[in-house]
Write an enzyme that holds these catalytic residues in place. Structure first.
Site, mmCIF file in Angstrom:
data_model
loop_
_atom_site.group_PDB
_atom_site.id
_atom_site.type_symbol
_atom_site.label_atom_id
_atom_site.label_comp_id
_atom_site.label_asym_id
_atom_site.label_seq_id
_atom_site.Cartn_x
_atom_site.Cartn_y
_atom_site.Cartn_z
ATOM 1 C CB THR A 173 36.776 44.373 40.596
ATOM 2 O OG1 THR A 173 36.090 45.572 40.275
ATOM 3 C CG2 THR A 173 36.114 43.186 39.943
ATOM 4 C CB THR A 219 31.949 50.175 33.787
ATOM 5 O OG1 THR A 219 32.149 50.809 32.567
ATOM 6 C CG2 THR A 219 32.600 48.815 33.770
ATOM 7 C CD GLU A 274 39.127 51.931 38.872
ATOM 8 O OE1 GLU A 274 39.452 52.680 37.953
ATOM 9 O OE2 GLU A 274 39.091 50.690 38.779
ATOM 10 C CB THR A 310 51.989 46.060 35.396
ATOM 11 O OG1 THR A 310 51.480 47.245 36.005
ATOM 12 C CG2 THR A 310 51.861 46.161 33.915
#
Lengths: 386, 386
Positions: free
Chosen positions: A136, A169, A251, A386
């Site tokens: 991802t 995760t 990240e 967004t």
């Protein structure tokens, strides 16, 4: 890799990988402890209660299939599509998903990706494509291959944000052709996850989709008991390598940080102190800034709840072969203008650093892997949906 | 403000404020729960065990006087200097410090600042200068004034990073001329801190210097018992206003976030769920990005350990008088393309937002104040000491 096939296909936001065993293979798995569980997690937990052996795992990226209307049907639909393609029973197929939460699965697209992954699977194995299709926000595919004599182990993982002990995760699939009993496999998985994935943290958030699967098809005909020690070591290497890869690809991460707590009064104290330091935003930003700010480490250990005397502890900064005491026996060595501070500032420029904290309160030890907190982390996560 | 004098002086990194009571005043205080405590905290805890009334508090910014050689002597030296200037006993003076950890106090500079603050104090009271002199990374001075009939309350605070429940990393000084018993004052402080400062979070780190003092000199001659209700309300306003100011000035914060958890099975569950959401980096970055990412809120409640059924809960976004259900009775309303999502995106642009989470598992409620995680937070904290 005897009897396993795996390949994947990704296009745009959505990808699918298929892992297939030519014979029924033993499967052990662990899942997120989050009370909110994605539909594939619930489905796998139900399947694993009923039976021990499976033939395939289908994994999609782009949508977590969590907290969605009709999500269980969608997970079962994925089973059904794969069942027809591979000509195996639906109940023999496990499902995993990763991506955005709360959005209905785009089943047309997923079906298309499953078919394309299957077309590739027919042509042969491709570990890199399998790992790539389930990415991802990951920036590189994560996989590792090990051999123990004639026994093979392959590991594939994804993970980037929401990485936290208990458990990271992430999705992880480990395949092996060793011959092993179910309870041995269960114990091994538990031990490996405890030592590796439950020791890593990116942002302290625990996701709804975390899953680790290990699949053993026995086709090497070599018995686990005969090679226990070498196999355990190799399996640990596979888990540990994937865990480190996940943290390095945290990240926005620019630096890898290892925290070792020694001399704790109890196992719990060692763990609390490790987690407190690895998750401290102030430590993480200091690491990003290359600042050997031991005061923040001390404060994080101080509020962790672990028992220790601040007047006695050591805090050591290590990178590669070099190390320097920041605090020794409760005395600050890395003071302004000191040689220690200069050396520490130099070491903090490295990409991989270790903090060793000796609490001198007992004999227990623990460690954790984490990363720095960067502008990039903020960018990725403030712009995600967004 | 009957019988109190306060003023401060700051120059460069270092400032000092002096708070002085013309008559001995009752003092109650609470301190950090961090195992690593700054020297002034240890000194104050010792003094408060011995006696109930004090005449002054001296506070410096720029150096935390924590984990330093000779730090206790430096704290006592601060007492001594103030003692000579004000012509009161050393034992009547409390001390607080805020700033960098582990650096020796520059006592020449601190002495200079104390003398300059004293010169100002002689000329009169200045609340703004008192609040300004103790700022570190704060961007605005924090103080509030309330009157209850003829009784006065003044509150002064500092805080910016390392703000976390239990307790916020901060200094706070509340002064009042009400006439009150020591046990009443102790209980009031405990209650107010529990309701306000223990409910705020900037980065989840708990500092070594957190201190909240309340000083009551009785000079209004009005008895607390006679005005209990109005006084309690006014005092709560003082604490709550300061707490909100601290969060709004959280390092790099651009938005203020309130999390209210309702319908929890227990007090602990309500608190756990609140803290989990307010501290989630993924929620904080989503707030920064103006993204109504309820999935991250749901996940944070899910891993908080609180008991609830994800299929039943409500998640409401509120800002000012407007509110919108993101999730209602376990159903996602703020879905792609929905009116709810559009409204939520509009509300998320506001500077102050509230998330109301109804767990529907019981009758307990809790709330917490926090802020977003921004590029500016990373910048401030990665560049802090280097």
């Amino acid at each position: 890799m005897r009897g396993f096939k795996f390949n994947g296909y990704k296009e745009g936001k959505y990808g699918v990988s298929i892992i297939y065993s030519e014979v029924p293979a033993l499967v052990s798995a662990t899942f997120t402890k989050n009370r909110v569980k994605a539909h594939p997690v619930i489905l796998c937990q139900e399947l694993l209660k009923k039976k021990e052996k499976f033939r395939a795992i289908v994994v999609n990226s782009g949508n977590a299939n969590c907290y969605t209307n009709g999500g269980m049907e969608d997970a079962k639909k994925m089973q059904e599509i794969v069942s027809k393609l591979l000509n195996i029973e639906k109940e023999d197929i496990l499902v995993a998903s990763t991506g955005v939460i709360g959005r209905k699965m785009p089943m047309d697209i997923i079906e298309d990706r499953i078919k394309k992954a299957y077309e590739r699977l027919k042509r042969g194995n491709n570990l890199e494509e399998t790992a790539k299709a389930i990415m991802t926000t990951d920036t590189f595919p994560k996989y590792v291959v090990k051999k123990v004599g004639d026994v093979n182990i392959v590991g594939i993982a994804k993970g980037a944000g929401m990485i936290h002990p208990n458990m990271a995760t992430m999705l992880c699939f480990v395949l092996t052709d060793v011959k092993i009993e179910k309870d041995e496999l269960d114990n091994l998985l538990k031990e490996m996850v405890e030592k590796t994935f439950n020791r890593i943290s990116v942002d302290g958030d625990t996701s709804t989709n975390d899953s680790v699967f290990i699949m053993a098809n026995g086709l090497s005909n070599i018995n686990y008991k005969e090679i226990k020690e070498e196999f355990d070591n190799a399996l640990f290497e596979v888990f540990d390598t994937l865990a480190r890869m996940i943290v390095k690809d945290g990240e926005g991460a620019s630096k890898f940080m290892e925290v070792i707590v020694k001399g704790a009064k109890s196992k719990e104290d060692a763990e609390k102190a490790c987690k407190s330091v690895i998750n401290s935003l102030l430590v993480k930003t200091a690491v990003f800034g290359g600042d050997p700010n031991w005061g923040r480490i001390l404060a994080a250990v101080g509020y962790s709840g672990a028992d220790f005397n601040p007047e006695e502890i050591d805090i050591i900064l290590k990178s590669g072969e070099e190390e320097v005491y920041l605090v020794k026996d409760g005395n600050v060595l890395a003071d302004e203008g000191s040689e220690e501070l200069k050396k520490a500032e130099k070491l903090m420029k490295n990409k991989e650093i270790t903090f060793i904290i000796d609490l001198k309160a007992g004999t227990f030890e623990d460690k954790a892997y984490g990363c720095d907190l960067t502008y990039e982390y903020v960018r990725i996560n403030s712009e995600y949906t967004t």
